[in-house]
Design a protein around this motif. Structure first.
Motif, PDB file in Angstrom:
ATOM      1  N   PRO A 248      24.083  41.123  -5.004  1.00  0.00           N
ATOM      2  CA  PRO A 248      24.047  41.359  -3.554  1.00  0.00           C
ATOM      3  C   PRO A 248      22.759  42.028  -3.106  1.00  0.00           C
ATOM      4  CG  PRO A 248      25.564  42.885  -4.652  1.00  0.00           C
ATOM      5  CD  PRO A 248      25.132  41.887  -5.678  1.00  0.00           C
ATOM      6  N   HIS A 249      22.170  42.876  -3.980  1.00  0.00           N
ATOM      7  CA  HIS A 249      20.936  43.573  -3.634  1.00  0.00           C
ATOM      8  C   HIS A 249      19.961  43.467  -4.815  1.00  0.00           C
ATOM      9  CE1 HIS A 249      23.009  45.165  -0.173  1.00  0.00           C
ATOM     10  NE2 HIS A 249      23.976  45.607  -0.959  1.00  0.00           N
TER      11      HIS A 249
ATOM     12  N   ASP B 263      16.870  43.655  -7.287  1.00  0.00           N
ATOM     13  CA  ASP B 263      15.729  44.562  -7.360  1.00  0.00           C
ATOM     14  C   ASP B 263      14.460  43.759  -7.616  1.00  0.00           C
ATOM     15  OD1 ASP B 263      15.640  43.930 -10.069  1.00  0.00           O
ATOM     16  OD2 ASP B 263      16.550  45.810 -10.725  1.00  0.00           O
TER      17      ASP B 263
ATOM     18  N   ASP C  93      14.599  41.425 -10.617  1.00  0.00           N
ATOM     19  CA  ASP C  93      15.487  40.293 -10.334  1.00  0.00           C
ATOM     20  C   ASP C  93      14.715  39.203  -9.591  1.00  0.00           C
ATOM     21  OD1 ASP C  93      17.775  41.390 -11.460  1.00  0.00           O
ATOM     22  OD2 ASP C  93      18.429  42.328  -9.597  1.00  0.00           O
TER      23      ASP C  93
ATOM     24  N   ARG D 247       8.347  39.140  -2.337  1.00  0.00           N
ATOM     25  CA  ARG D 247       9.473  40.057  -2.098  1.00  0.00           C
ATOM     26  C   ARG D 247       9.547  41.109  -3.204  1.00  0.00           C
ATOM     27  NH1 ARG D 247      14.680  36.566  -1.606  1.00  0.00           N
ATOM     28  NH2 ARG D 247      15.622  38.655  -1.443  1.00  0.00           N
TER      29      ARG D 247
ATOM     30  N   LEU E 218       9.196  45.306  -2.758  1.00  0.00           N
ATOM     31  CA  LEU E 218      10.138  46.304  -3.257  1.00  0.00           C
ATOM     32  C   LEU E 218       9.489  47.282  -4.220  1.00  0.00           C
ATOM     33  CD1 LEU E 218      13.443  44.287  -3.907  1.00  0.00           C
ATOM     34  CD2 LEU E 218      12.977  45.927  -2.091  1.00  0.00           C
TER      35      LEU E 218
END
Length: 523
Positions: free
Chosen positions: A263-264, A266, A269, A296, A300
């Motif tokens: 779902p979130h 990092d 990932d 992306r 992060l």
């Protein structure tokens, strides 16, 4: 014991050689050789003593021993000319002469069969243990070879980006034990378990290996490695390298699947998802998707060097594949990103390789070949570096040498996910040599291996077909290329020349004639 010399640390318990924070991949025999020399650094060690200690008295040629001494020197930044750390004394032997500081080795938690929490794996990182392979040969004396294969594979996998690999000593506490794989996963805190078996007989070696999800116990991947016995001493290193190359793609794919469901996600990932897109092909859609994932990931975590290298990879491939657009700007962006990575991580093998690729395609082929050579010195398993060296030789007017380099890449990683690009390099070289049948073979094989190739592959194929008089096939191939990139023209082909070499420029005139005869627009 842990030894420190220059900017290296050498941990005998973990069997790790590090330069700063970077793990240096070292073959098991080479590690043992370094260990013996460092441990006996107060004296000159004869070659006979080394053979007795490292190879347990088995017959070893001087050439084989010299090869491993050179590998040991390369691993620690030394050379046969400098001999700053390992010095050869003529007719006497060798000695480790570097200044060494030693401390007790790092220790890990004790493995127990009822450990309630994971004790080893790095939190949040994909993790793997290579269990000792089983010896299925009737001869128990083969046990040392089987253990060597396991150690070699563990060493090679430890270099993989973003993957935590449990050390050899911990893994070998399970040798000969029948323990539930899920239990091992819980005890070591690993996501994946690799197990296998080795059988030697009738002049052949057969290895079966399986990758298992430690949480579910499900098999994710299985492979068989079967080949005749050649150089017995080198074989365990080769097997480890080839299996590690194949397994690397499988782990990236597995992690990308896992990350897609998070779902979130990092930063790592997103990096794995970007690499999965890269593996699917070099067409504009896959490369654009990959770059978005890398962007992306960097948003992060700006320190995620692997994502920066991934983005540089996309820019480099877009620039080298003659995709229309600002080719020069893409290659410059890739070179800028790679320079930043190498300023902080000077031993990043893939960054060196990609920088070499950029140089090869910006009329600096000799520099590019040298840079790819540096990548191979840092990572002997980087098969793709051989293929790019081959293309660099093509752009120096030595296209007859390219195919041999490509075959070196295939020997090291026969099922590599980027193998289609090596086939393209071979096809380009054969086009330069006017060996059109061979060019058609390589280009068609590349397209069959991965249909998501760039437009120029179809255009080059069309040129070779046209020279063979297969005009209808050539025109069809041109249309396939234009469907991928409608703006590809002969003017674009000429403007994107990666070389000023007179031999190459003459060869490109003939290739352009084939493209023109196949129907490629002038502008």
């Amino acid at each position: 014991m842990r030894y420190f010399f220059d900017d290296f640390s050498f941990d005998t318990a973990r069997r790790e050689l590090r330069r700063g924070t970077d793990v240096i991949a070292v073959a098991p025999r080479v590690f043992d050789l370094l260990n013996y020399l460092i441990g006996n650094r107060e004296r000159v060690v004869s070659k006979d003593e080394l053979i007795r200690a490292i190879w347990e008295g088995r017959i070893v040629s001087d050439a084989a021993l010299d090869t491993r001494l050179n590998a040991a020197r390369n691993a620690i930044g030394d050379s046969g000319d400098e001999q700053r750390l390992i010095k050869t004394f003529r007719r006497k032997g060798v000695r480790f002469i570097g200044a060494v500081h030693e401390t007790p080795a790092s220790t890990g938690a004790t493995v127990t069969t009822n450990s309630p929490t994971p004790a080893f794996a790095a939190p949040g990182k994909p993790s793997l243990v290579v269990l000792p392979f089983a010896n299925l040969s009737p001869d128990p004396e083969q046990e040392y070879f089987v253990d060597g294969v396991t150690e070699s594979l563990t060493t090679d996998l430890s270099r993989m980006v973003g993957i935590f690999v449990i050390g050899r000593n911990t893994a070998f506490t399970y040798k000969g034990k029948h323990v539930d794989l899920k239990q091992i996963g819980r005890e070591l805190g690993v996501r994946y378990i690799l197990e296998g078996s080795v059988q030697r007989g009738q002049g052949r070696i057969r290895i079966n290996v399986q990758l298992i999800d430690a949480g579910s116990g499900n098999h994710l991947w299985a492979e068989r490695f079967d080949k005749p016995i050649a150089d017995f001493l080198d074989m365990q290193d080769e097997i480890g390298a080839r299996l590690a190359n194949q397994l690397g793609t499988e782990l990236v794919t597995a992690e990308a699947r896992r990350a897609a469901q998070a779902p979130h996600p990092d930063s790592m990932d997103l990096y794995f998802q970007g690499m999965a897109s890269v593996h699917r092909g070099s067409d504009p859609a896959n490369l654009s998707q990959a770059r978005k994932f890398f962007e992306r990931a960097i948003c992060l975590d700006t320190s995620n060097a692997e994502a920066v290298v991934g983005m540089a990879f996309v820019d480099a491939i877009r620039g080298t594949s003659m995709q229309t657009g600002d080719r020069t700007a893409r290659l410059l962006a890739a070179e800028t990103s790679l320079a930043k990575v190498l300023a902080h991580l000077p031993n990043h093998a893939m960054a060196h390789c990609l920088l070499g690729v950029v140089q090869i395609f910006t009329k600096r082929a000799a520099q590019g070949i040298a840079e790819c050579g540096r990548a191979l010195a840092l990572d002997r398993n980087l098969a793709t570096a051989y293929a790019w060296i081959g293309l660099g030789k093509c752009y120096l007017g030595r296209a007859e040498e390219t195919e041999a380099c490509v075959m070196q890449a295939f020997q090291l990683s026969p099922r590599d996910n980027r193998a289609f690009t090596w086939m393209i390099n071979a096809g380009v070289a054969q086009s330069y040599l006017a060996v059109d049948e061979a060019a058609v073979y390589w280009f068609k094989r590349a397209i069959e291996t991965n249909p998501n190739v760039a437009a120029f592959v179809h255009v080059y194929l069309a040129a070779a077909l046209a020279h063979l008089g297969r005009i209808e096939e050539a025109r069809a191939s041109i249309q396939m290329g234009l469907a991928i990139d409608p703006n590809f023209t002969l003017a674009h082909f000429h403007a994107s020349s990666p070389t000023d070499n007179p031999t190459c420029l003459a060869q490109r005139v003939r290739i352009a004639e084939g493209m023109r005869n196949a129907g490629l627009p002038e502008r």
